[in-house]
Design a protein around this motif. Structure first.
Motif, PDB file in Angstrom:
ATOM      1  N   TRP A 178     -12.338  11.221 -23.602  1.00 59.20           N
ATOM      2  CA  TRP A 178     -12.594  10.480 -24.846  1.00 59.20           C
ATOM      3  C   TRP A 178     -13.553  11.236 -25.762  1.00 59.20           C
ATOM      4  O   TRP A 178     -13.526  11.012 -26.984  1.00 59.20           O
ATOM      5  CB  TRP A 178     -13.123   9.091 -24.507  1.00 59.20           C
ATOM      6  CG  TRP A 178     -12.042   8.229 -23.941  1.00 59.20           C
ATOM      7  CD1 TRP A 178     -11.893   7.840 -22.648  1.00 59.20           C
ATOM      8  CD2 TRP A 178     -10.919   7.694 -24.653  1.00 59.20           C
ATOM      9  NE1 TRP A 178     -10.747   7.098 -22.506  1.00 59.20           N
ATOM     10  CE2 TRP A 178     -10.139   6.977 -23.716  1.00 59.20           C
ATOM     11  CE3 TRP A 178     -10.507   7.731 -25.980  1.00 59.20           C
ATOM     12  CZ2 TRP A 178      -8.970   6.323 -24.080  1.00 59.20           C
ATOM     13  CZ3 TRP A 178      -9.335   7.081 -26.337  1.00 59.20           C
ATOM     14  CH2 TRP A 178      -8.584   6.384 -25.401  1.00 59.20           C
ATOM     15  N   TRP A 179     -14.370  12.116 -25.214  1.00 61.99           N
ATOM     16  CA  TRP A 179     -15.193  12.982 -26.062  1.00 61.99           C
ATOM     17  C   TRP A 179     -14.302  13.898 -26.892  1.00 61.99           C
ATOM     18  O   TRP A 179     -14.479  14.057 -28.102  1.00 61.99           O
ATOM     19  CB  TRP A 179     -16.142  13.785 -25.185  1.00 61.99           C
ATOM     20  CG  TRP A 179     -17.285  14.427 -25.915  1.00 61.99           C
ATOM     21  CD1 TRP A 179     -17.726  14.149 -27.177  1.00 61.99           C
ATOM     22  CD2 TRP A 179     -18.156  15.439 -25.406  1.00 61.99           C
ATOM     23  NE1 TRP A 179     -18.811  14.924 -27.487  1.00 61.99           N
ATOM     24  CE2 TRP A 179     -19.099  15.724 -26.425  1.00 61.99           C
ATOM     25  CE3 TRP A 179     -18.239  16.131 -24.196  1.00 61.99           C
ATOM     26  CZ2 TRP A 179     -20.104  16.683 -26.267  1.00 61.99           C
ATOM     27  CZ3 TRP A 179     -19.238  17.065 -24.034  1.00 61.99           C
ATOM     28  CH2 TRP A 179     -20.158  17.340 -25.051  1.00 61.99           C
ATOM     29  N   TRP A 180     -13.320  14.493 -26.210  1.00 63.02           N
ATOM     30  CA  TRP A 180     -12.345  15.341 -26.915  1.00 63.02           C
ATOM     31  C   TRP A 180     -11.513  14.511 -27.894  1.00 63.02           C
ATOM     32  O   TRP A 180     -11.227  14.958 -29.020  1.00 63.02           O
ATOM     33  CB  TRP A 180     -11.448  16.005 -25.877  1.00 63.02           C
ATOM     34  CG  TRP A 180     -10.230  16.674 -26.452  1.00 63.02           C
ATOM     35  CD1 TRP A 180     -10.174  17.847 -27.144  1.00 63.02           C
ATOM     36  CD2 TRP A 180      -8.874  16.196 -26.377  1.00 63.02           C
ATOM     37  NE1 TRP A 180      -8.868  18.127 -27.505  1.00 63.02           N
ATOM     38  CE2 TRP A 180      -8.055  17.136 -27.045  1.00 63.02           C
ATOM     39  CE3 TRP A 180      -8.293  15.070 -25.794  1.00 63.02           C
ATOM     40  CZ2 TRP A 180      -6.671  16.974 -27.146  1.00 63.02           C
ATOM     41  CZ3 TRP A 180      -6.917  14.904 -25.897  1.00 63.02           C
ATOM     42  CH2 TRP A 180      -6.131  15.849 -26.569  1.00 63.02           C
ATOM     43  N   THR A 181     -11.121  13.289 -27.486  1.00 68.51           N
ATOM     44  CA  THR A 181     -10.335  12.419 -28.352  1.00 68.51           C
ATOM     45  C   THR A 181     -11.079  12.088 -29.637  1.00 68.51           C
ATOM     46  O   THR A 181     -10.524  12.174 -30.745  1.00 68.51           O
ATOM     47  CB  THR A 181      -9.984  11.125 -27.602  1.00 68.51           C
ATOM     48  OG1 THR A 181      -9.084  11.436 -26.527  1.00 68.51           O
ATOM     49  CG2 THR A 181      -9.323  10.118 -28.526  1.00 68.51           C
ATOM     50  N   LEU A 182     -12.342  11.700 -29.516  1.00 70.34           N
ATOM     51  CA  LEU A 182     -13.129  11.344 -30.694  1.00 70.34           C
ATOM     52  C   LEU A 182     -13.245  12.514 -31.657  1.00 70.34           C
ATOM     53  O   LEU A 182     -13.049  12.367 -32.871  1.00 70.34           O
ATOM     54  CB  LEU A 182     -14.520  10.882 -30.262  1.00 70.34           C
ATOM     55  CG  LEU A 182     -14.626   9.440 -29.754  1.00 70.34           C
ATOM     56  CD1 LEU A 182     -15.886   9.266 -28.942  1.00 70.34           C
ATOM     57  CD2 LEU A 182     -14.606   8.474 -30.918  1.00 70.34           C
ATOM     58  N   HIS A 183     -13.552  13.682 -31.129  1.00 73.74           N
ATOM     59  CA  HIS A 183     -13.735  14.847 -31.996  1.00 73.74           C
ATOM     60  C   HIS A 183     -12.424  15.244 -32.664  1.00 73.74           C
ATOM     61  O   HIS A 183     -12.402  15.599 -33.858  1.00 73.74           O
ATOM     62  CB  HIS A 183     -14.285  16.017 -31.182  1.00 73.74           C
ATOM     63  CG  HIS A 183     -14.690  17.192 -32.017  1.00 73.74           C
ATOM     64  ND1 HIS A 183     -13.857  18.253 -32.275  1.00 73.74           N
ATOM     65  CD2 HIS A 183     -15.847  17.468 -32.674  1.00 73.74           C
ATOM     66  CE1 HIS A 183     -14.476  19.127 -33.040  1.00 73.74           C
ATOM     67  NE2 HIS A 183     -15.682  18.689 -33.294  1.00 73.74           N
ATOM     68  N   VAL A 197     -22.473  10.074 -26.659  1.00 72.34           N
ATOM     69  CA  VAL A 197     -22.809   8.710 -26.223  1.00 72.34           C
ATOM     70  C   VAL A 197     -21.616   7.766 -26.369  1.00 72.34           C
ATOM     71  O   VAL A 197     -21.303   7.021 -25.430  1.00 72.34           O
ATOM     72  CB  VAL A 197     -24.039   8.191 -26.989  1.00 72.34           C
ATOM     73  CG1 VAL A 197     -24.289   6.717 -26.671  1.00 72.34           C
ATOM     74  CG2 VAL A 197     -25.273   9.012 -26.640  1.00 72.34           C
ATOM     75  N   PRO A 198     -20.911   7.743 -27.515  1.00 67.95           N
ATOM     76  CA  PRO A 198     -19.698   6.912 -27.569  1.00 67.95           C
ATOM     77  C   PRO A 198     -18.669   7.271 -26.509  1.00 67.95           C
ATOM     78  O   PRO A 198     -17.983   6.383 -25.976  1.00 67.95           O
ATOM     79  CB  PRO A 198     -19.157   7.182 -28.980  1.00 67.95           C
ATOM     80  CG  PRO A 198     -20.345   7.583 -29.762  1.00 67.95           C
ATOM     81  CD  PRO A 198     -21.220   8.333 -28.819  1.00 67.95           C
ATOM     82  N   ALA A 199     -18.548   8.565 -26.199  1.00 71.55           N
ATOM     83  CA  ALA A 199     -17.609   8.966 -25.156  1.00 71.55           C
ATOM     84  C   ALA A 199     -18.052   8.453 -23.791  1.00 71.55           C
ATOM     85  O   ALA A 199     -17.223   8.000 -22.983  1.00 71.55           O
ATOM     86  CB  ALA A 199     -17.485  10.491 -25.133  1.00 71.55           C
ATOM     87  N   LEU A 200     -19.357   8.498 -23.511  1.00 72.19           N
ATOM     88  CA  LEU A 200     -19.875   7.972 -22.246  1.00 72.19           C
ATOM     89  C   LEU A 200     -19.610   6.468 -22.133  1.00 72.19           C
ATOM     90  O   LEU A 200     -19.169   5.985 -21.084  1.00 72.19           O
ATOM     91  CB  LEU A 200     -21.368   8.250 -22.136  1.00 72.19           C
ATOM     92  CG  LEU A 200     -21.789   9.678 -21.789  1.00 72.19           C
ATOM     93  CD1 LEU A 200     -23.293   9.860 -22.004  1.00 72.19           C
ATOM     94  CD2 LEU A 200     -21.419  10.015 -20.349  1.00 72.19           C
ATOM     95  N   VAL A 201     -19.882   5.754 -23.216  1.00 77.62           N
ATOM     96  CA  VAL A 201     -19.656   4.308 -23.203  1.00 77.62           C
ATOM     97  C   VAL A 201     -18.173   4.005 -23.020  1.00 77.62           C
ATOM     98  O   VAL A 201     -17.787   3.134 -22.214  1.00 77.62           O
ATOM     99  CB  VAL A 201     -20.187   3.675 -24.502  1.00 77.62           C
ATOM    100  CG1 VAL A 201     -19.849   2.188 -24.553  1.00 77.62           C
ATOM    101  CG2 VAL A 201     -21.698   3.870 -24.612  1.00 77.62           C
ATOM    102  N   THR A 202     -17.311   4.732 -23.742  1.00 77.12           N
ATOM    103  CA  THR A 202     -15.872   4.492 -23.637  1.00 77.12           C
ATOM    104  C   THR A 202     -15.349   4.832 -22.251  1.00 77.12           C
ATOM    105  O   THR A 202     -14.565   4.070 -21.662  1.00 77.12           O
ATOM    106  CB  THR A 202     -15.121   5.307 -24.694  1.00 77.12           C
ATOM    107  OG1 THR A 202     -15.628   4.995 -25.996  1.00 77.12           O
ATOM    108  CG2 THR A 202     -13.634   5.008 -24.647  1.00 77.12           C
ATOM    109  N   GLY A 203     -15.761   5.991 -21.718  1.00 84.15           N
ATOM    110  CA  GLY A 203     -15.297   6.388 -20.389  1.00 84.15           C
ATOM    111  C   GLY A 203     -15.677   5.379 -19.323  1.00 84.15           C
ATOM    112  O   GLY A 203     -14.846   4.977 -18.494  1.00 84.15           O
ATOM    113  N   ALA A 204     -16.948   4.937 -19.335  1.00 83.64           N
ATOM    114  CA  ALA A 204     -17.390   3.956 -18.341  1.00 83.64           C
ATOM    115  C   ALA A 204     -16.674   2.623 -18.532  1.00 83.64           C
ATOM    116  O   ALA A 204     -16.267   1.974 -17.554  1.00 83.64           O
ATOM    117  CB  ALA A 204     -18.909   3.767 -18.449  1.00 83.64           C
TER     118      ALA A 204
END
Length: 272
Positions: A178-183, A197-204
């Motif tokens: 999701w980090w790659w997705t967001l970017h 941080v958004p990627a961490l929240v989304t992944g969890a």
């Protein structure tokens, strides 16, 4: 709480601004209308081993596999037996495959618009936007297969003592995805660091949602299938997709607030 904890008030305000319910419904609807035909066609063109893990994982998470076992055997076994992969390939053809991929990009466009709305960026359309969204969709499906392999290993090798390890591993891989997705879907207009941080929240959140679904969804899907038949299975998948889309929207909003809110920054500095 809204008066004493500013980030909570900001999260609520941002959810209202991005139209949380509408965004969730749009992403879920596009996923149901676009991804299901795409999976059917790709399963016909790709080797069976490539798609079997992902489909099995999706069935276990949504509860469709358990609920549809008797239904498929009793009602549609004969039809399914006559519709093998070679028949789908013959009827679809390369043109049909290309049209299916293009229509499936509508799901990626819905996710792109959601992230652009959350981060307050203008929409990138045209051929460039569609090409990048289609590339993300194919990469995302391949990454989902990788996560399915992790789930398969957990089922084969896992034990109670190893459950925390597999959970952390899935969360870490989902965070990277999701980090790659967001970017990518924001077209690089937001740097990598604020997106962590958004990627961490989304992944969890996605991993937790999938884990909870394996407990809740089989019973719901079975009850829905017994009451409504095949339509009940579609209803179960649609319900799961609405929840999944809601998790994406809320995670994106919460992640951005955690990154940008001054109160959160002061709190972390004080704790540090």
């Amino acid at each position: 709480m809204l008066d004493t904890v500013p980030p909570v008030r900001k999260v609520v305000a941002e959810l209202v601004r991005v139209e949380f319910i509408d965004r969730s419904m749009v992403v879920a609807a596009q996923g149901l209308l676009a991804l299901v035909p795409l999976v059917v066609v790709l399963a016909a063109f790709l080797p069976q081993e490539v798609t079997a893990l992902g489909i099995d994982r999706f069935e276990s998470v949504t509860g469709v596999g358990e609920a549809s076992a008797d239904l498929v055997t009793d009602q549609v076994a004969g039809t399914a037996a006559g519709l093998d992969a070679s028949a789908v390939r013959t009827q679809t053809g390369l043109l049909g495959l290309a049209l299916t991929l293009l229509s499936a990009s509508s799901f990626a466009r819905a996710v792109q618009r959601m992230y652009e709305r959350v981060w307050g960026r203008s929409h990138v359309g045209g051929f460039r936007g569609r090409r990048l969204c289609l590339g993300w969709l194919l990469g995302w499906l391949l990454a989902m297969q990788g996560l399915s392999v992790v789930g398969w290993l957990d089922d084969r090798v896992g034990g109670v003592a190893l459950d925390p390890f597999w959970l952390v591993l899935r969360a870490a891989l989902a965070t990277v995805l999701w980090w790659w997705t967001l970017h990518l879907l924001l077209f690089g207009r937001v740097p990598w660091r604020p997106l962590l941080v958004p990627a961490l929240v989304t992944g969890a959140a996605v991993v937790a949602y999938a884990a909870g679904s394996t407990v809740v969804m089989p019973r719901y899907a079975t009850s829905s299938a017994q009451q409504f038949g095949t339509f009940g299975l579609v209803l179960a998948v649609a319900t799961w997709l609405v929840g999944f889309a809601g998790v994406l929207v809320v995670s994106a909003v919460v992640g951005r607030v955690l990154v940008e809110d001054a109160w959160v920054r002061r709190t972390f500095r004080w704790v540090g």
